[in-house]
Structure formats: C-alpha cells, structure tokens
Design a protein around this motif. Sequence first.
Motif, PDB file in Angstrom:
ATOM      1  N   VAL A   1      -1.197  -0.887  -7.169  1.00 40.13           N
ATOM      2  CA  VAL A   1      -1.509  -1.319  -5.805  1.00 40.13           C
ATOM      3  C   VAL A   1      -0.457  -0.792  -4.846  1.00 40.13           C
ATOM      4  O   VAL A   1       0.729  -0.810  -5.157  1.00 40.13           O
ATOM      5  CB  VAL A   1      -1.565  -2.858  -5.734  1.00 40.13           C
ATOM      6  N   GLU A   2      -0.887  -0.285  -3.678  1.00 39.93           N
ATOM      7  CA  GLU A   2       0.044   0.271  -2.718  1.00 39.93           C
ATOM      8  C   GLU A   2       0.358  -0.731  -1.629  1.00 39.93           C
ATOM      9  O   GLU A   2      -0.536  -1.310  -1.026  1.00 39.93           O
ATOM     10  CB  GLU A   2      -0.545   1.543  -2.105  1.00 39.93           C
ATOM     11  N   LEU A   3       1.667  -0.947  -1.395  1.00 41.55           N
ATOM     12  CA  LEU A   3       2.093  -1.844  -0.323  1.00 41.55           C
ATOM     13  C   LEU A   3       3.508  -1.479   0.094  1.00 41.55           C
ATOM     14  O   LEU A   3       4.485  -1.811  -0.588  1.00 41.55           O
ATOM     15  CB  LEU A   3       2.034  -3.302  -0.785  1.00 41.55           C
ATOM     16  N   HIS A   4       3.617  -0.729   1.181  1.00 40.71           N
ATOM     17  CA  HIS A   4       4.900  -0.398   1.797  1.00 40.71           C
ATOM     18  C   HIS A   4       5.876   0.289   0.851  1.00 40.71           C
ATOM     19  O   HIS A   4       7.088   0.191   1.013  1.00 40.71           O
ATOM     20  CB  HIS A   4       5.539  -1.674   2.366  1.00 40.71           C
ATOM     21  N   GLY A   5       5.396   0.994  -0.131  1.00 36.40           N
ATOM     22  CA  GLY A   5       6.272   1.776  -0.982  1.00 36.40           C
ATOM     23  C   GLY A   5       7.317   0.979  -1.724  1.00 36.40           C
ATOM     24  O   GLY A   5       8.416   1.470  -1.981  1.00 36.40           O
ATOM     25  N   ARG A   6       7.000  -0.252  -2.056  1.00 36.50           N
ATOM     26  CA  ARG A   6       7.998  -1.126  -2.654  1.00 36.50           C
ATOM     27  C   ARG A   6       7.611  -1.605  -4.040  1.00 36.50           C
ATOM     28  O   ARG A   6       6.462  -1.999  -4.270  1.00 36.50           O
ATOM     29  CB  ARG A   6       8.186  -2.377  -1.786  1.00 36.50           C
ATOM     30  N   GLN A   7       8.591  -1.601  -4.935  1.00 33.09           N
ATOM     31  CA  GLN A   7       8.455  -2.338  -6.180  1.00 33.09           C
ATOM     32  C   GLN A   7       9.048  -3.718  -5.902  1.00 33.09           C
ATOM     33  O   GLN A   7      10.187  -3.832  -5.450  1.00 33.09           O
ATOM     34  CB  GLN A   7       9.235  -1.657  -7.302  1.00 33.09           C
ATOM     35  N   ILE A   8       8.256  -4.758  -6.150  1.00 40.57           N
ATOM     36  CA  ILE A   8       8.670  -6.098  -5.755  1.00 40.57           C
ATOM     37  C   ILE A   8       8.954  -6.978  -6.965  1.00 40.57           C
ATOM     38  O   ILE A   8       8.173  -7.035  -7.905  1.00 40.57           O
ATOM     39  CB  ILE A   8       7.590  -6.770  -4.865  1.00 40.57           C
ATOM     40  N   SER A   9      10.090  -7.695  -6.901  1.00 41.35           N
ATOM     41  CA  SER A   9      10.434  -8.693  -7.899  1.00 41.35           C
ATOM     42  C   SER A   9      10.420 -10.057  -7.213  1.00 41.35           C
ATOM     43  O   SER A   9      11.080 -10.241  -6.186  1.00 41.35           O
ATOM     44  CB  SER A   9      11.815  -8.409  -8.491  1.00 41.35           C
ATOM     45  N   LEU A  10       9.642 -10.987  -7.771  1.00 41.99           N
ATOM     46  CA  LEU A  10       9.475 -12.301  -7.152  1.00 41.99           C
ATOM     47  C   LEU A  10       9.953 -13.378  -8.114  1.00 41.99           C
ATOM     48  O   LEU A  10       9.457 -13.491  -9.234  1.00 41.99           O
ATOM     49  CB  LEU A  10       8.000 -12.518  -6.805  1.00 41.99           C
ATOM     50  N   VAL A  11      10.943 -14.174  -7.696  1.00 46.21           N
ATOM     51  CA  VAL A  11      11.508 -15.218  -8.539  1.00 46.21           C
ATOM     52  C   VAL A  11      11.494 -16.544  -7.789  1.00 46.21           C
ATOM     53  O   VAL A  11      11.759 -16.585  -6.591  1.00 46.21           O
ATOM     54  CB  VAL A  11      12.972 -14.867  -8.936  1.00 46.21           C
TER      55      VAL A  11
END
Length: 433
Positions: free
Chosen positions: A254-264
């Motif tokens: 999925v594309e979203l602002h070129g970010r790899q996201i970590s959610l804790v």
Amino acid sequence: MASRESRAVIRGSAHRRRRSKERPPNLNDVTPLRIVLLGKNVSENSGVGNFILGRAAFDSEAPADVVERVGGRLKDRHVMIINSPQLLQTNISDDQITQTVRECVNLSDPGPHVIVLLLKHDQCSTEDQECVEKVLLSFSERVYQHTMVISTQEPTETNDILQKIIQKCANRHFSLHKSSSPNDLLQTFEDIVKVNDGQHLECAGSQYLTMEKHATERLSEGLKLNLAVCGSDGTLKSSTSDLILQQTDRRSDVELHGRQISLVELPALFNTHLSEEEVMCQALHCVSLCHPGVHVFLLIIPNAPLNNEVKAEMEEIQRIFSSRINKHIMILIMQNSEHQTELNEETQSVIESFGGRHHFFGPKTQVSTLMEKIEQMLEENRGEFFSTETFLKAQMNKLEKMKKKINTLETYSLSQGNEQKIILSLKLQSYKN
C-alpha cells in the motif's frame, strides 16, 4: 493492559501539503501571537513565561539547553511562547547562538511577532550589550522593530547600558513587579504587532530552515516513521490503531507518503496496579521498540469533556516523559461523525499545553490527512525523535532535582528540634525510596 504492538509497512507517493507562508495582516483567535522569550537562566524565563500564561507551564528546573514552545491564552488572545533560557548568556558560543536561533525560528514558524529580552539593571554590562546585539542580528536586521525589554527587578540606579538597549527597541520596556498584570503586558505586545501592521518578523535563518526542510524531505522518502499511540482508554487506542491499519488494508504494497510505518501502543500509565519502577519500565520499553526513537506520540482523547481519568493520564505522560515530549505530541480527538464539534475551553487549554497540535480522527477520516499533519510536524522538528537516551536524560534530571530537595531537607533538619527531626527524617526516607 499489556503492551500491544501493531506494525504496517506502507510505501508510496511523496506528495505533501505545503503550509502557506501567507498570514492575514490582522491577528485573530486562529492565528496565535508568537512570542520568543530570550534570557540568561531557566528560573527567570520560566517565571516570566508562567506569568504571561497565568499557569505553571514552564518548569523552573528544566534543562537550560532546551528550547520549549507552550501555548495558552492571555485575555482573549491565543498566545504561543517559545522559551530560550540561555541565549543571552555571555559565554555562549557562536555555534550555539546559530543553532538556538534556528530552533527559535523553527518553533515560531513562519516567524515571531514579538521578541522579549529578559534583562536586569544590575546585571547589564557592555559584554551583555554585545551579546544581545549578536543574538538579535542572528534573527534579522529588522529585529528591533519586533523587540522589547522586560526587567524583573526594581532598579536601585539607572543602568546606561540597559537604557541603550531599551532605546534601540523603540523604548519598549515593561518592568515586572508584584502588582504587574499580564493584561498590561499584552497591550505592549499588541502595540508591537500594530506598529508592524500585524506582520511577523521575517527571520534571516528562514532560508536555511527551508533548505533543511527540503533536505529532511529527501532523506525521509524511505525513512521508517515510528508512531506511539497513548492515552487512558485502551479501547480508543486499539480502535485508532485498527483504523490506521485497516485503511492501509494491512498490505505491504500500500502506498502512503513513501513511509514505512511502525505503530506501537503505550499501556495506560495512571491508576494501574504497577509500581513506579514497572511504569517506568513500560514507558522505556515502548520507546525502545521504536528504534532509533518515537517521531510522534499520538495522544488519544474522546470528543467530549475531559474526565478525571483522561486528565490524570495526560499529566502522568508529561510527568514520566517530561516536557521534552511536547514537541513530539499530536493529540487525536476521536469523533463518531464527519462533523467537527467545537472544543470547550478546558480541552483547548490542554491541547495548547502540549504544543497546540491536534487532529479530529474517526471511522471516516482519511489516514492521508493525518499523515500530512505528521509530515508538517516532522518538518518542524527537523526529523528529530524521542529516543531512549532522551527518556533517560529526563529521569536523570528528576534525580538531580530530588537530590537537591534531599540536601535542602537534611540541612534544614540539623537546625530543628527532636520532633521536627523525626518528621523530616520520615520525609527524607520517602524521597529516597
């Protein structure tokens, strides 16, 4: 509640919304009055900042090298204070001046309306005058049009150096004493804004900040973004995490602002059955999961009057993480519909105390709009993050304060009678435990 970690890999476009540098000539309740407070020591700066805001917003024992931004209200005006308690120290290096001025400009983006110099009659020398001029000219050649002096003591005699500085500031001077009113000071601020037709100061460092922002954007294209979800309501935190992950379909492509996201998710810190040490360990563990640190803490609150539990949790977050967390906080206000209700005064005040960043979020909210605000935050913070080192520094500062209290009590107890010594020894034991 046990810590729950959710992660999603998100890649995509580099489109970002740009904040307009344009501002209307007349300040209103939407545009805050941005004030940069420059001084020599933390205690004095904190006292003046708290006087203006009418509450204990700044810690008198905070680290001197931290430039802090806190919002509030002065009369009917929304005010944002950028507090720099060491910039007028005569022993500060040129590199420190450059870095700290850029930080002040960055936090007052697109520029300050008023710059306040905190000076004393008996501590104003030729060396101080040279330092003041060097610092102010680092902001802009037109800086004196936006500058005033606040003195925090009654003069025993006239100081010629201080008078020269005041004259360069168009004789704008406010003497702070016990009978002073913040409303009187507000009038001086408004006079400065009026003289400048409502325009903020265009700072010399802005061009460098713009270059730094572009550099940050280029570096951030493939950079992992670490988010920590916090708050008192476990259900709200989980539903927020799920909404973010569901809207990305939990797919790695999925594309979203070129970010790899970590959610804790950070467990609730207040009113738990955990000891102080366990609570600290939970907080540290949450930060350590986000290597190299947390870029943004998403603090979840309901779209309703704040209850005691929510307020206590927010206070606990600031107590444990210290005021250093404020520049990394984004408050998410959970809503059940697309309509954004008007925030009450208490909620608005709490949001301002955390730096003023907030976003309405609900089932129909697009994650991309939240990401745009987060991108703005990252630009303001120049990609900085809240690391385990930052956390441990905050705890060390607390220990130093506690040592000072213990030493003060021990010294005082030596001069007291037996009964008082017993009471004080019990207090000392409680501090040490």
